[in-house]
Design an enzyme around this catalytic site. Structure first.
Site, PDB file in Angstrom:
ATOM      1  N   HIS A  56       6.393   6.881  -0.611  1.00 11.84           N
ATOM      2  CA  HIS A  56       6.046   6.300   0.903  1.00 11.84           C
ATOM      3  C   HIS A  56       6.811   6.223   2.924  1.00 11.84           C
ATOM      4  CE1 HIS A  56       5.538   2.996  -2.393  1.00 11.84           C
ATOM      5  NE2 HIS A  56       6.279   3.016  -2.391  1.00 11.84           N
ATOM      6  N   ASN A 129       4.911  -3.425  -4.443  1.00  9.41           N
ATOM      7  CA  ASN A 129       3.588  -2.869  -3.876  1.00  9.41           C
ATOM      8  C   ASN A 129       2.545  -3.275  -4.287  1.00  9.41           C
ATOM      9  OD1 ASN A 129       4.574   0.045  -3.706  1.00  9.41           O
ATOM     10  ND2 ASN A 129       4.746   0.187  -5.828  1.00  9.41           N
TER      11      ASN A 129
END
Ligand code: NDP
Length: 501
Positions: A56, A129
């Site tokens: 990420h 997510n």
């Protein structure tokens, strides 16, 4: 009249007389060591980057508000839900997962959806997510899995063989793999994705009753996706397409919104539910646990300084508040440790005191000192407890009800008895003909150069989810599915044996 400009200074506030020319011995002579202003400038520049997140790394974010539209106080006593109309400020950071800080946005990848709610009882982080499930169900495999998504140790390039080798040896990944290679795996931008807490969490109400809960944030702008070809064309022109879209929309007053809902399972039902409700590779079908509306989240303010407010933002699933808590999900349990640990390494032990991470409520701890203690370090307050000088104390009203645990401590295999095929098959059967066609092509694109024995192993998984699924991908790859159909009856160990080198 021109505004009087501010005096330029060093980091220590000493006024600078010349910010254009270095101090040298003569006009053509070498630099002098005593040009401390130049030394400060270059040394600070060398240290401008903090280590990027291992996963990420590339992200965008914005601030906004959660507004409660439905009363769910019978499930949770969290202050954030206390009444309809209640507003709580929040920060949402979106990201891609595998690419580094400079990677392009418009790539096929899962999107991170991490929210920090600055509640009146401290920060609640929902670190999710854009997918309701994940590739693995035990954190023991997390670093192995991520290594397959990153660069090969020898070639320094990403390796399709490593990805499909790992996925085909881990059929629990099939559900997430199906989502990733479906049309939704390449979103047009962060404003066009759903968000999911993915894990099962818990709610605790004022009567101290526990409920298991799943969090859903349904995008109100609609889901918008690109085909691989469209994505490639975008990347060729703009590597920051999602950042640009989000930033410009908010800057122009077009505020993106998500409808926040929950699925609720009473504590007892987990014991008899037909799937393990703490398995991160599974959803709870809506027909069994319908969505219950909670509120609307709107993003309405860009950060003023990207590094300070987005890059230094630290989200961690361990940030829970009274009324919201964990579940026995093995992946969640491991994340409780690893996120805060990553921030201590990446930003430093005092990361929680940075303005973007600091709760909007009073913080009273006995933690002290550490690198970069940039606030007053609690001044002269006592640094031990118990004490007899009126220091902060605990309150048992914040204790959770005990959670019943049974069994022997052991290394249980969470794959035993778990089905990996029904839910991916259900998703496949939801797709229309054009979505299925895209799915098959997306796989074929991503499987170029992968040895046939690995492809065969993966085709068997697709086939077990739905024969049409296996046949469709095989056809795009130019392989004969019928050759491998008998392998669908093999155990995983036998399949591995069949496809060994
Ligand atoms: P439903 O028909 O009630 O729901 C289907 C869900 O699938 C919707 O939430 C829809 O999202 C979502 N969806 C549609 N296409 C895709 C895609 N390409 N990638 C990811 N999600 C997609 O069915 P069930 O609840 O019985 O679930 C059936 C399957 O749907 C599951 O096996 C799972 O794969 C998938 N799914 C289920 C979710 C759940 O929490 N139950 C959540 C997300 C996916 P939307 O409403 O935004 O269009």
């Amino acid at each position: 009249m021109a505004k009087k400009k501010k005096q330029l200074t060093t980091a220590h506030g000493n006024p600078i007389g010349d910010n254009q020319n270095s101090l040298t011995a003569g006009a053509r002579g070498p630099l002098l060591m005593q040009d401390y202003q130049l030394l400060e400038k270059m040394a600070t520049f060398n240290r401008e980057r903090v280590p990027e997140r291992i996963v990420h790394a590339k992200g965008s974010g914005a601030f906004g508000t959660l507004t409660i539209t439905n009363d769910i106080t019978r499930y949770s006593k969290a202050a954030v839900f206390s009444k309809v109309g209640k507003q709580t400020p929040c920060l949402l950071r979106f990201s891609t997962v595998a690419g580094e800080r400079g990677a392009a946005d418009a790539e096929r990848d899962v999107r991170g959806f991490a929210i920090k709610f600055y509640t009146e009882e401290g920060n609640w982080d929902m670190v999710g997510n854009n997918t309701p499930v994940f590739f693995i169900r035990d954190a023991y495999k997390f670093s192995d899995f991520i290594h397959t998504q990153k660069r090969d140790p020898k070639t320094n390039m990403r390796s399709a063989t490593a990805m499909w080798d790992f996925w085909s040896l881990s059929p629990e990944s099939l559900h997430q793999v199906t989502i990733l290679f479906s049309d939704r795996g390449l979103p047009q931008g962060f404003r066009f994705v759903n968000g999911y807490g993915s894990h099962t969490y818990s709610f605790i109400n004022a009567k101290n009753e526990r409920f298991w809960v799943k969090f859903h944030f349904k995008v109100m702008q609609g889901i918008k996706t690109w085909t691989n070809a469209e994505g490639e064309a975008v990347v060729g022109k703009d590597r920051e397409s999602s950042q640009r879209d989000l930033f410009e929309a908010i800057e122009g007053g077009d505020f993106p919104k998500w409808k926040f809902s929950v699925q609720i399972m009473p504590e007892k039902e987990a014991e008899t539910y037909h799937i393990n409700p703490f398995d991160l590779t599974k959803v709870w079908p809506h027909a069994e646990y319908p969505l219950i509306e909670v509120g609307i989240m709107e993003l309405n303010r860009n950060a003023e300084n990207y590094f300070a407010e987005i890059e230094q933002a630290a989200f961690e699933p361990s940030n829970i508040v009274s009324g919201i808590s964990f579940s026995p999900d093995k992946m969640l349990q491991a994340r409780i440790m690893s996120y805060a640990d990553a921030h201590r390494y990446r930003i430093g032990v005092n990361y929680a005191a940075l303005p973007v991470n600091k709760p909007h409520t009073e913080v009273n701890t006995y933690h002290r000192d550490g690198k970069l203690r940039f606030d007053d370090n609690f001044g002269g307050a006592l640094n031990y407890e118990p004490n007899s000088f009126g220091g902060p104390v605990e309150d048992e009203k914040f204790l959770e009800p005990p959670l019943k645990i049974s069994g022997d401590a052991d290394r249980y295999n969470p794959r035993e008895g778990a089905d990996d095929f029904i839910q991916p098959g259900n998703l496949f059967r939801l797709m229309n003909a054009s979505q299925k066609e895209q799915l098959f092509s997306n796989f074929a694109d991503a499987m170029q150069g992968v040895p046939e024995r690995i492809l065969a192993r993966q085709l068997v998984h697709f086939y077990k989810a739905d024969p049409e699924y296996g046949r469709g991908v095989a056809k795009k790859l130019g392989l004969d599915m019928e050759k491998y159909v008998p392998w669908a009856k093999l155990s995983m160990a036998e399949l591995i044996e069949k496809t060994a080198q």
